[in-house]
Design an enzyme around this catalytic site. Structure first.
Site, PDB file in Angstrom:
ATOM      1  N   TRP A 213       0.732  -1.258  -0.058  1.00 41.39           N
ATOM      2  CA  TRP A 213       0.168  -0.052  -0.040  1.00 41.39           C
ATOM      3  C   TRP A 213       0.833   1.290  -0.077  1.00 41.39           C
ATOM      4  CZ3 TRP A 213      -3.320  -2.823   3.871  1.00 41.39           C
ATOM      5  CH2 TRP A 213      -4.218  -3.755   3.363  1.00 41.39           C
ATOM      6  N   TYR A 214       1.985   1.272   0.638  1.00 36.76           N
ATOM      7  CA  TYR A 214       2.949   2.494   0.612  1.00 36.76           C
ATOM      8  C   TYR A 214       3.257   2.663  -0.829  1.00 36.76           C
ATOM      9  CZ  TYR A 214       7.010   5.362   1.102  1.00 36.76           C
ATOM     10  OH  TYR A 214       7.771   6.383   0.970  1.00 36.76           O
TER      11      TYR A 214
END
Length: 330
Positions: free
Chosen positions: A139-140
């Site tokens: 997700w980062y």
């Protein structure tokens, strides 16, 4: 003398950037979402303006009168669900862009990352022609890729936008990577994935700041630039040297890469499926960092920005040893 607006000024890169801007004679206004953040940026010489990335009106007020803005704020922790990463890194970036435009900012420099290209495969001698991956399982990485697209799509004649991508930022004052490595070794959780002999590029925080300043001065609007320390290094050797600056001996334990991949996949599935707090023992980003080559071609920054890393690794490591020694002796 220019008035500059900075987000993320209480963080590692943003704080060092404020120090550089103030030293160069600029007036700096820095976004601060807490009392501690306000105190931190004030100590560095900036004027603290209370607000956060979710408040466009507050951002617009903070950016008022600035000719130049740097967006360094981002969610970088290993924990958090997709919604949090998107709210902070994508929606928050869109809010900064909107506020900068409304406030009449001339140029916005966004602190990007090579992680925007990461989707599970090694990155070997990559340059700016390699597409970002908002579809990444991490997700980062996905959120930083999406944020970069927001910034570059906003470039026009009224607001010039540039992205600067450092890789593996390190140096004295780091509050994330090195402290976490030390904690992992101390708790017995550290192991070299697949031996840790892959190549990696790194970027000392002062080299990252140099790149940001050059991107503001010379960057071509609508373009992204990679910056690093200049030459890749063996991941295991570099991390061993980093730990040694803190008087910590790197362990010799090795975890086979296939077991690490299984552990990361299972951990991510469990944490996401059950919506557990915190981060799994081994997440995708940590796996990729610790087991896959990531080497960067910085020819574009050298040619278009005139970038030359002012800090060598040996200088940066010496600074870390000195900083650790002064803390131990105080």
């Amino acid at each position: 003398m220019t008035t500059v607006f900075v987000t993320g000024g209480s963080g590692f890169v943003g704080g060092r950037l404020i120090t550089r801007l103030v030293a160069d004679g600029h007036t700096v206004r820095a976004l601060a979402r807490s009392d501690s953040a306000a105190a931190r940026v004030s100590e560095l010489g900036a004027t603290a303006v209370r607000g956060d990335l979710g408040d466009v009106t507050g951002l617009r007020t903070a950016a008022a009168g600035a000719e130049l803005a740097f967006h360094a704020a981002a969610r970088t922790t290993r924990d958090g669900d997709r919604a949090r990463f998107w709210a902070d890194n994508v929606d928050g970036t869109a809010n900064v862009v909107r506020a900068a435009r409304d406030a009449g900012v001339r140029r916005l420099v966004h602190v990007g990352t090579e992680a925007a290209l990461m989707a599970g495969r090694p990155l070997v001698d990559v340059d700016e022609t390699v597409p970002v991956r908002p579809d990444s399982r991490a997700w980062y990485a996905a959120s930083k890729a999406a944020a970069e697209r927001v910034v570059l799509a906003a470039n026009d004649e009224t607001l010039q936008t540039v992205v600067l991508r450092p890789r593996f930022v390190w140096g004295a004052g780091d509050t994330t990577v090195l402290p976490e490595l030390v904690a992992m070794v101390s708790s017995g959780r550290f192991a070299w994935v697949g031996g840790g002999r892959h190549l990696t590029d790194t970027t000392h925080v002062d080299n990252a700041v140099e790149g940001l300043v050059l991107a503001a001065r010379r960057g071509v609007p609508g373009e992204a630039y990679f910056v690093t320390d200049g030459d890749p290094v063996v991941f295991r050797d570099f991390v061993t040297d980093l730990l040694a600056t803190q008087a910590v001996t790197a362990p010799t334990r090795t975890l086979p890469a296939f077991l690490a991949r299984m552990a990361a996949g299972a951990g991510e599935a469990i944490w996401r499926g059950l919506r557990r707090n915190g981060a799994p023992p081994l997440d995708y980003m940590s796996l990729w960092l610790s087991s896959q080559e990531c080497t960067i071609n910085i020819a574009k920054a050298r040619a278009e920005l005139g970038y030359r890393p002012p800090r060598t690794r040996s200088d940066g490591l010496a600074e870390l040893r000195a900083a650790a020694g002064s803390v131990a002796g105080s």
